[in-house]
Design a protein around this motif. Structure first.
Motif, PDB file in Angstrom:
ATOM      1  N   GLU A 164       0.831  -1.193   0.000  1.00 28.27           N
ATOM      2  CA  GLU A 164       0.000   0.000   0.000  1.00 28.27           C
ATOM      3  C   GLU A 164       0.871   1.251   0.000  1.00 28.27           C
ATOM      4  N   VAL A 165       0.263   2.358  -0.397  1.00 31.56           N
ATOM      5  CA  VAL A 165       0.996   3.624  -0.447  1.00 31.56           C
ATOM      6  C   VAL A 165       1.372   4.036   0.973  1.00 31.56           C
ATOM      7  N   LEU A 166       2.612   4.430   1.130  1.00 25.85           N
ATOM      8  CA  LEU A 166       3.108   4.828   2.453  1.00 25.85           C
ATOM      9  C   LEU A 166       2.781   6.290   2.711  1.00 25.85           C
ATOM     10  N   ASN A 167       1.497   6.563   2.895  1.00 23.18           N
ATOM     11  CA  ASN A 167       1.038   7.943   3.088  1.00 23.18           C
ATOM     12  C   ASN A 167       0.193   8.109   4.335  1.00 23.18           C
ATOM     13  N   ASN A 168       0.219   7.137   5.227  1.00 21.88           N
ATOM     14  CA  ASN A 168      -0.593   7.206   6.436  1.00 21.88           C
ATOM     15  C   ASN A 168       0.279   7.631   7.605  1.00 21.88           C
ATOM     16  N   ASP A 169      -0.027   8.784   8.161  1.00 32.74           N
ATOM     17  CA  ASP A 169       0.760   9.297   9.284  1.00 32.74           C
ATOM     18  C   ASP A 169       0.264   8.806  10.637  1.00 32.74           C
ATOM     19  N   LYS A 188      11.769   1.592  -4.793  1.00 34.80           N
ATOM     20  CA  LYS A 188      10.715   0.683  -5.237  1.00 34.80           C
ATOM     21  C   LYS A 188       9.627   0.473  -4.184  1.00 34.80           C
ATOM     22  N   GLN A 189       9.768   1.131  -3.035  1.00 36.44           N
ATOM     23  CA  GLN A 189       8.664   1.154  -2.087  1.00 36.44           C
ATOM     24  C   GLN A 189       7.555   2.033  -2.648  1.00 36.44           C
ATOM     25  N   ASN A 190       6.350   1.791  -2.222  1.00 37.70           N
ATOM     26  CA  ASN A 190       5.192   2.496  -2.797  1.00 37.70           C
ATOM     27  C   ASN A 190       5.045   3.863  -2.143  1.00 37.70           C
ATOM     28  N   TRP A 191       5.818   4.826  -2.641  1.00 39.66           N
ATOM     29  CA  TRP A 191       5.733   6.189  -2.119  1.00 39.66           C
ATOM     30  C   TRP A 191       4.683   7.019  -2.858  1.00 39.66           C
ATOM     31  N   ASN A 209       5.281  12.179   0.469  1.00 38.68           N
ATOM     32  CA  ASN A 209       5.121  10.998   1.316  1.00 38.68           C
ATOM     33  C   ASN A 209       6.413  10.638   2.036  1.00 38.68           C
ATOM     34  N   LEU A 210       7.551  10.776   1.349  1.00 42.20           N
ATOM     35  CA  LEU A 210       8.821  10.483   2.004  1.00 42.20           C
ATOM     36  C   LEU A 210       9.107  11.481   3.122  1.00 42.20           C
ATOM     37  N   ALA A 211       8.839  12.771   2.868  1.00 44.88           N
ATOM     38  CA  ALA A 211       9.057  13.781   3.906  1.00 44.88           C
ATOM     39  C   ALA A 211       8.127  13.550   5.093  1.00 44.88           C
ATOM     40  N   ALA A 212       6.869  13.182   4.818  1.00 38.56           N
ATOM     41  CA  ALA A 212       5.922  12.915   5.907  1.00 38.56           C
ATOM     42  C   ALA A 212       6.319  11.663   6.687  1.00 38.56           C
ATOM     43  N   TYR A 213       6.879  10.682   5.990  1.00 38.22           N
ATOM     44  CA  TYR A 213       7.322   9.452   6.658  1.00 38.22           C
ATOM     45  C   TYR A 213       8.448   9.758   7.645  1.00 38.22           C
TER      46      TYR A 213
END
Length: 355
Positions: free
Chosen positions: A169-174, A217-220, A230-234
Motif C-alpha cells: 500500500e501507499v506509504l502515506n498514512n501518518d 521501489k517502495q510504494n511512495w 510521502n517520504l518527507a511525511a514518513y
C-alpha cells in the motif's frame, strides 16, 4: 564431741573439693578430646575457581561442544553457545556462506540464514527463536566490524530486493506505523543496516545501490510530487529503523544525489544551491569565528549568518554593489572565545563613510 563435729565439717569440704576437681577434670578431658578430633578430621580440599581461557576454548572439539550444547546446566549451555557463535562470526568462510545464503531466491533459505546470522552476531539474545521483537537486538561492536564490508552490504540489499512486495500500500498514512507489519526478512535486514550506518556511515550502503534497488521501489506514490511529500511525511512522523536509515542517507551528499535521481528528493533551486555551496565553503574557511554547532545546511537562505557569509564573497555586479561588499568586508570581530560569536560581536564600517 567437738572433735566429731570438726571432722564432719572437714569431710564435707573435702567432698566438695573432690566434686569440683572431678567436674573440672572431666571438662578438660572433653575439651582436649574435641580438639584432638578436630585436628584428626580430614577435610576435603575446596575447589579452586576455574576460568575458561581462549586456549581452552580453541582446544574444544566439535563433538565436545555438541555434547555441551545439550547439557542440563543452563550456564554450561550458554557458555557453549557463546563459544560456537564466536567461532562462527570469526570464521570468514562461515560468514560468507551465510551472506551467500541470504541472497538465495528461496524464501525459507533466506530467512534461515538471516536468523543464523542474527544469532551468531549476538548470541545473548535468543528472542529470534522465541518470537521476540527484533528491535531489541543490539549487535556488539566486534561483530559489526565483521559485517562492515562490501559483500555484507550487497548481500543485505539483494535480500531486501528479493523480498519486495508488489502489492504494498501507499506509504502515506501518518497515523500508524507499517514497520511492525513488514516481513521478517525485511526487518532483519533493516536491523543490520540501521546499526551499521549508525556505527559507521552510509557510504557503502549507497554504493550498494540501496536507494535504487529497494528504497525507490517502495510504494511512495505515483507522481513525483506525491513521492516527495510521502517520504518527507514518513521521516517526520515515523521513528522506526527505516526512517533512521533514510535520515542518514539524506545527510550524505552522495545519498541526496541518489534520492534525487530516484525521484524521492526534490532538486534544489539553482541559486539556492550555489549559495549553499558558497556558504559551506566559507564556513570551512571561517570555522574559527563560528560555534562548532553551526549547520549551514539547516539555515534559511536569508538567515543573517548566510547574508554575512555572502558579504565576504566577491561577486560581479555594479560599482555600487562592489562598494557595499567592500564595506561589509571591512569589519572587526571582537570575541575572546568565552561564548559563540553573535552579530553583537561584529563591528562593521559605517555605511555613510567614504570607501
Amino acid at each position: 564431741m567437738e572433735w566429731l563435729s570438726s571432722l564432719m565439717t572437714t569431710d564435707k569440704a573435702i567432698k566438695g573439693a573432690l566434686i569440683i576437681h572431678g567436674v573440672a577434670l572431666v571438662g578438660t578431658v572433653l575439651l582436649a578430646l574435641d580438639q584432638w578430633r578436630s585436628e584428626c578430621e580430614t577435610k576435603p580440599p575446596q575447589p579452586k575457581p576455574q576460568y575458561i581461557t581462549q586456549d581452552t576454548e580453541d582446544a574444544l572439539k566439535l563433538t565436545t561442544l555438541d555434547t555441551l550444547l545439550g547439557h542440563y546446566n543452563h550456564a554450561i549451555r550458554e557458555t557453549a553457545v557463546k563459544i560456537v557463535c564466536d567461532r562462527a562470526v570469526n570464521d570468514k568462510d562461515t560468514l560468507e556462506q551465510l551472506l551467500w545464503g541470504i541472497t538465495r531466491p528461496n524464501y525459507d533459505e533466506r530467512l534461515k540464514n538471516l536468523r543464523a546470522l542474527a544469532v551468531i552476531t549476538d548470541p545473548r539474545e535468543s528472542m529470534i527463536n522465541h518470537g521476540g521483537t527484533i528491535d531489541r537486538l543490539i549487535i556488539p561492536q566486534d561483530s559489526l566490524d565483521k559485517l562492515h564490508t562490501w559483500k555484507a552490504y550487497a548481500a543485505l540489499v539483494r535480500c531486501l530486493e528479493l523480498s519486495l512486495d508488489p502489492d504494498q500500500e501507499v506509504l502515506n498514512n501518518d497515523d500508524w506505523d507499517e514497520y511492525p507489519l513488514r516481513d521478517m526478512t525485511d526487518k532483519l535486514c533493516l536491523m543490520f543496516i540501521s546499526q551499521l550506518v549508525g556505527t559507521f556511515d552510509c557510504e557503502k550502503l549507497i554504493k550498494a545501490k540501496f536507494v535504487e534497488k529497494w528504497l525507490s521501489k517502495q510504494n511512495w506514490g505515483t507522481t513525483e510530487e506525491e513521492r516527495h511529500q510521502n517520504l518527507a511525511a514518513y521521516l517526520r512522523s515515523k521513528t522506526n529503523r527505516l526512517a533512521e536509515i533514510i535520515s542518514c542517507i539524506r545527510q550524505s551528499p552522495a545519498g541526496r544525489v541518489a534520492l534525487q535521481k530516484c525521484g524521492l528528493f526534490p532538486y534544489p533551486d539553482t541559486e539556492e544551491s550555489e549559495a549553499d555551496d558558497d556558504d559551506t565553503h566559507l564556513v570551512e574557511r571561517l570555522s574559527v569565528l563560528f560555534p562548532e554547532t553551526l549547520d549551514v545546511n539547516s539555515l534559511d537562505v536569508n538567515h543573517p549568518t548566510r547574508v554575512l557569509l555572502r558579504s565576504f564573497q566577491t561577486t560581479p555586479g555594479s560599482e555600487e554593489q562592489r562598494d557595499r561588499n567592500q564595506r561589509h568586508r571591512e569589519a572587526m570581530v571582537l570575541n575572546d572565545g568565552s561564548h559563540p560569536i553573535t552579530s553583537d560581536d561584529i563591528i562593521q564600517r559605517d555605511p555613510t563613510s567614504p570607501p
